[in-house]
Design an enzyme around this catalytic site. Structure first.
Site, PDB file in Angstrom:
ATOM      1  N   GLU A   1      -3.438   7.909   7.669  1.00 31.92           N
ATOM      2  CA  GLU A   1      -4.520   7.138   7.052  1.00 31.92           C
ATOM      3  C   GLU A   1      -4.942   5.997   7.977  1.00 31.92           C
ATOM      4  O   GLU A   1      -6.124   5.760   8.197  1.00 31.92           O
ATOM      5  CB  GLU A   1      -4.072   6.590   5.688  1.00 31.92           C
TER       6      GLU A   1
ATOM      7  N   GLU B   1       1.921   1.834  -3.432  1.00 30.12           N
ATOM      8  CA  GLU B   1       0.813   2.400  -4.211  1.00 30.12           C
ATOM      9  C   GLU B   1       0.816   3.934  -4.088  1.00 30.12           C
ATOM     10  O   GLU B   1       0.684   4.646  -5.077  1.00 30.12           O
ATOM     11  CB  GLU B   1      -0.510   1.807  -3.714  1.00 30.12           C
ATOM     12  N   HIS B   2       1.007   4.440  -2.877  1.00 27.72           N
ATOM     13  CA  HIS B   2       1.071   5.903  -2.702  1.00 27.72           C
ATOM     14  C   HIS B   2       2.279   6.488  -3.434  1.00 27.72           C
ATOM     15  O   HIS B   2       2.198   7.553  -4.055  1.00 27.72           O
ATOM     16  CB  HIS B   2       1.195   6.257  -1.212  1.00 27.72           C
TER      17      HIS B   2
ATOM     18  N   HIS C   1       0.824  -1.208   0.000  1.00 28.77           N
ATOM     19  CA  HIS C   1       0.000   0.000   0.000  1.00 28.77           C
ATOM     20  C   HIS C   1       0.867   1.272   0.000  1.00 28.77           C
ATOM     21  O   HIS C   1       0.547   2.250  -0.677  1.00 28.77           O
ATOM     22  CB  HIS C   1      -0.917  -0.020   1.224  1.00 28.77           C
TER      23      HIS C   1
END
Lengths: 451, 431
Positions: free
Chosen positions: A149, A72-73, A69
């Protein structure tokens, strides 16, 4: 309706010629291994461009939870030829929206743009498939962003924390038990090198699927895919996923999650279940129909009807099946009792109703209603092009085929009441399950609120 | 090196939406907007009734909300179970939602069952039963939902803001009521809410899909047979009245949720579109806004921050939201005040305006991408008072805005000294 390429008269004749369920979906594999799916929907001058990588949180090295993840950022933080943030800025300057998502089995990137901007989107995706590059000034604050997040979407939501605990208890060995976003203490130690290593090990055309959906001509879209992605060499580091699998489950698990933020106490049960298998989706389809009968409607499904309407002991009760996963599916049951009914009583009632259902068999009228809705969902589903693109992307990412996706409604349609009851026997065996109580501590405040 | 930069400049002319909307007047005089689209055999229909929860009295707060939930819990000769079974037999998707300003009805149905679904829906709208057992079931769910709200920092922040902003007005109340008022609602109150909220004089209708204008007109008359001509009076407008400052609401958790803002601008203000564009540049809920760049991209202080013009039927505010670690709250509020001052004093740049105009005009046609979304937009546009040709001139209006127009309204809208913050959490160093 949209007077851009087709007149209304042409749309009508098109509808006459082509039944709704025959919208063209085309699949092809380039020489470098890239899979391409094109879904034509010419109603609006819009296209969705998606790139799915067959890698996700379940492929992370031990101790690096969250790296899929985090990467992904970082995919938005520049390449050899693009500045940090330029990707999204270009999408925005073309009136588009872009975003990305990470699951255990896949990582996806997409843009929604006017159909004539497709080339540019594909070119940029091809670029970041092979040329990712970023500096300390980008990745360090971005690690703070993913920690924020986690704070916002997980740690501030007690239901999400409960689910995290449930999954961690369900999977004894397989990484589906590790949260996609990562454990906080491991996220804090993630680095740029780890992200680049993950990128080099997993990203490449031979581990990716491009889905183009919307106002495109299939042949032209295929040619564009070849033009922009065809020259990218396969990544030799890509290997088949090798994940730790589950040992036999011999003992049911139980947990209690107590938190003062809990407003509605609930019982939740998660079972390890089979996932959809390519070429043989019958078992998964039976479980899907079982979930629809037990919990698919907020009024007429078995759990709601018995527990909320007849007995009046539930605020709500539910069942669902998740089978679009590479290694294991999950079946879940749950109940939120009304005030004055304990979680123990609620759990017992839920189990009793499920057992009675399996004993008594399926109500024919309910079965027919569910089947009718399944068939109608095929029609309604055609209205959501992006949703269709996601279905194909997710399915192909986990090893299903286009035929499996287009055949799913037929697989559901073929399920018999006997199949449902047979599939439901798994709910009587709690060894491969976890049962969780989500509850608030006893205190004066909650006593007042629940008067 | 930067080979893609050249492409950045090759921006094609933005598309027009080119949505072909047909105005429909039914034989009995109901007006609707229709987008005919015959390729998929179903129809999406959206009804928006003005009024919503503002029609409640203080002591019946939540009545309209509960009434809407009960519309699918039994009507005519069908009890709740039978009503749901009939919907399932028809494979119709019906939903009823009450908000602060509206009650909305969303229906999707297969073309082949259109008349049967319309009859079924008419029964829900004109003959709801409000059976005692159904009332108690929905009341229990509503109370549970209110209890969750009381433990949700996002809801707590939003409610504190609304309560201070519109003290004494319906806008200050939660649309779903309070445990006390919901606990006391009876059948008469629900019937009164139904009579007040569902009426011809306040409805806006959008339809899209496999249906022509004549058929739609006939179906609408069939649907509205029995719905009263007039409903309850909608309350007066209210002006924003929260005092500037910071209020902390103590809440256990790792983060603080902050609701912030001040007075807004009405939807019918001639400068509304300029204000909308200024907000899109400043904090309009995407990547690439000033607030996202400053707080997320450059400093990693939050996962997301957005601001929005909340311009309702009866009152306006300008608000923003974010979550951040408890330790960051002070620096976040300082940064927000700085950004507020900067845009109020210096406005936006020509480059920012150009960029946002390209984005907004390019993104607009993407909204109209399915029967469901089109029907909903059609009803919502009428509710907001737009003309039927607005879809096709909206991009021109955006392109025609000048930097002076946008910056004049920015100076008027953004007022750092008026900022009010509601911080729900355990913020460090803030009292």
């Amino acid at each position: 309706m949209f007077a851009r390429s087709l007149s209304l008269a042409a749309l009508i004749s098109l509808a006459l010629l082509r039944p709704a369920h025959a919208e063209p979906v085309t699949h092809s594999v380039l020489d470098n291994g890239l899979e391409v799916v094109v879904i034509e929907d010419r109603r609006a001058p819009v296209v969705v461009n998606m790139v799915w990588y067959r890698v996700g949180a379940a492929d992370e090295p031990p101790g690096q939870s969250g790296i899929a993840h985090f990467l992904e950022h970082l995919m938005f933080k520049g390449t050899d030829s693009m500045d940090p943030g330029e990707f999204s800025a270009v999408v925005e300057a073309n009136g588009g929206r872009d975003n990305a998502f990470t699951s255990w089995d896949y990582t996806g990137y997409f843009q929604r743009v006017a159909a004539d901007r497709l080339d540019l989107m594909m070119q940029m995706e091809a670029d970041r498939m092979q040329n990712l590059a970023f500096t300390d000034a980008e990745w360090l604050p971005e690690r703070d962003v993913i920690l924020e997040e986690r704070g916002q979407v997980l740690e501030s939501r007690v239901g999400a924390q409960f689910n995290e605990a449930m999954l961690a208890a369900l999977f004894k060995s397989h990484p589906y038990g590790i949260p996609i976003i990562g454990w906080r203490h491991e996220m804090e130690e993630l680095t740029d090198d780890m992200a680049m290593e993950f990128y080099r090990a997993h990203y490449g055309p031979n581990n990716a699927i491009v889905v183009i959906a919307g106002d495109v001509d299939t042949d032209e879209a295929m040619a564009k895919a070849e033009r922009y992605f065809g020259d990218i060499p396969p990544n030799p580091n890509v290997t088949d996923p090798a994940r730790p699998m589950e040992p036999p489950h011999l003992a049911e698990r139980r947990l209690t999650f107590e938190d003062s933020r809990v407003g509605t106490p609930t019982v939740s049960r998660l079972y390890l279940a089979p996932a959809r298998q390519s070429g043989d989706q019958a078992e998964a389809a039976s479980l899907q129909m079982l979930a629809a009968l037990l919990g698919g409607s907020s009024s007429t499904s078995v759990l709601e009807r018995r527990l909320r309407f007849d007995e009046g002991i539930a605020l709500s009760a539910w069942a669902s099946y998740f089978g679009t996963a590479r290694d294991y599916g999950r079946f879940s049951l749950g109940i939120a009792p009304v005030d004055g009914v304990s979680l123990e009583e609620a759990e017992a009632a839920m189990d009793r109703v499920v057992a009675e259902f399996l004993e008594e068999g399926v109500d024919d009228a309910q079965f027919e209603r569910v089947r009718r809705q399944v068939r109608a969902s095929e029609v309604y589903g055609l209205d959501d092009t992006q949703g269709r693109a996601r279905q194909f992307g997710a399915a192909l990412s986990i090893g299903l085929t286009v035929d499996d996706v287009t055949g799913w409604i037929d697989a559901l349609d073929a399920v018999t009441p006997e199949d449902v009851i047979e599939a439901g026997q798994m709910l009587l065996d709690r060894r491969a399950s976890v049962t969780g109580y989500l509850t608030a501590p006893d205190d004066t405040e909650s006593a007042e609120l629940s008067q | 090196m930067k080979r893609l930069v050249a492409l950045f400049i090759l921006i094609a002319a933005p598309l027009r939406a080119e949505v072909d909307i047909t105005p429909v007047t039914s034989p009995s005089g109901l007006e609707a907007w229709l987008v005919e689209e015959r390729s998929i055999p179903f129809v999406a229909l959206e009804l928006v009734f003005e009024g919503g929860a503002t029609l409640d009295e203080d002591d019946t707060a939540g009545a309209v909300n509960m009434m809407a939930a009960l519309l699918s819990e039994g009507a005519g000769d069908l009890d709740a179970q039978e009503f749901a079974m009939r919907s399932e037999e028809l494979a119709a998707r019906l939903s009823f939602d009450a908000g602060r300003d509206t009650v909305s009805v969303t229906a999707r149905f297969l073309t082949e069952d259109a008349e049967a679904v319309i009859d079924h829906l008419r029964m829900a709208l004109t003959e709801p039963r409000f059976d005692e057992d159904a009332i108690e079931r929905v009341r229990a769910q509503t109370l549970a939902s209110l209890r969750r709200d009381e433990r949700d920092p996002n809801t707590l922040a939003a409610r504190a803001f609304a309560s201070a902003a519109f003290d004494g007005h319906a806008y200050a109340r939660p649309a779903s009521g309070t445990p006390d008022t919901v606990g006391a609602l009876d059948r008469d109150a629900l019937r009164a809410a139904h009579e007040g909220a569902i009426a011809r004089d306040r409805v806006h209708i959008g339809a899209a899909g496999d249906i022509d204008a004549d058929t739609l007109g006939t179906l609408l008359d069939r649907l509205f047979d029995g719905i009263p001509d007039a409903g309850a009076a909608i309350p007066d407008r209210v002006s924003f009245q929260a005092d500037p400052g910071v209020e902390v609401i103590s809440f256990d958790g790792p983060q603080t949720v902050i609701a912030f803002g001040h007075a807004g601008i009405p939807r019918d203000d001639p400068d509304f579109l300029s204000a909308f564009v200024a907000n899109e540049i400043f904090g309009g809920g995407r990547f690439g806004t000033r607030l996202m760049r400053s707080l997320r991209e450059e400093r990693g202080l939050t996962y997301g921050i957005g601001s929005f013009l909340s311009s309702g039927l009866l009152g306006d505010s300008y608000q923003g939201r974010l979550s951040t670690d408890n330790a960051n709250v002070e620096v976040v509020m300082d940064l927000l005040r700085e950004e507020w001052t900067r845009i109020a004093e210096d406005g936006v740049t020509e480059e920012e305006l150009d960029r946002i105009v390209t984005y907004l005009t390019g993104a607009y046609p993407l909204r109209f991408d399915g029967n469901g979304s089109i029907a909903s937009i059609m009803a919502s546009m009428q509710y907001q008072g737009f003309d039927i040709d607005y879809v096709n001139i909206r991009n021109d209006l955006i392109r025609d805005l000048t930097l002076d127009e946008v910056n004049d309204v920015a100076a008027r809208l953004f007022d750092p000294d008026a900022l009010v913050f509601f911080a729900v959490g355990q913020p460090v160093g803030v009292n």
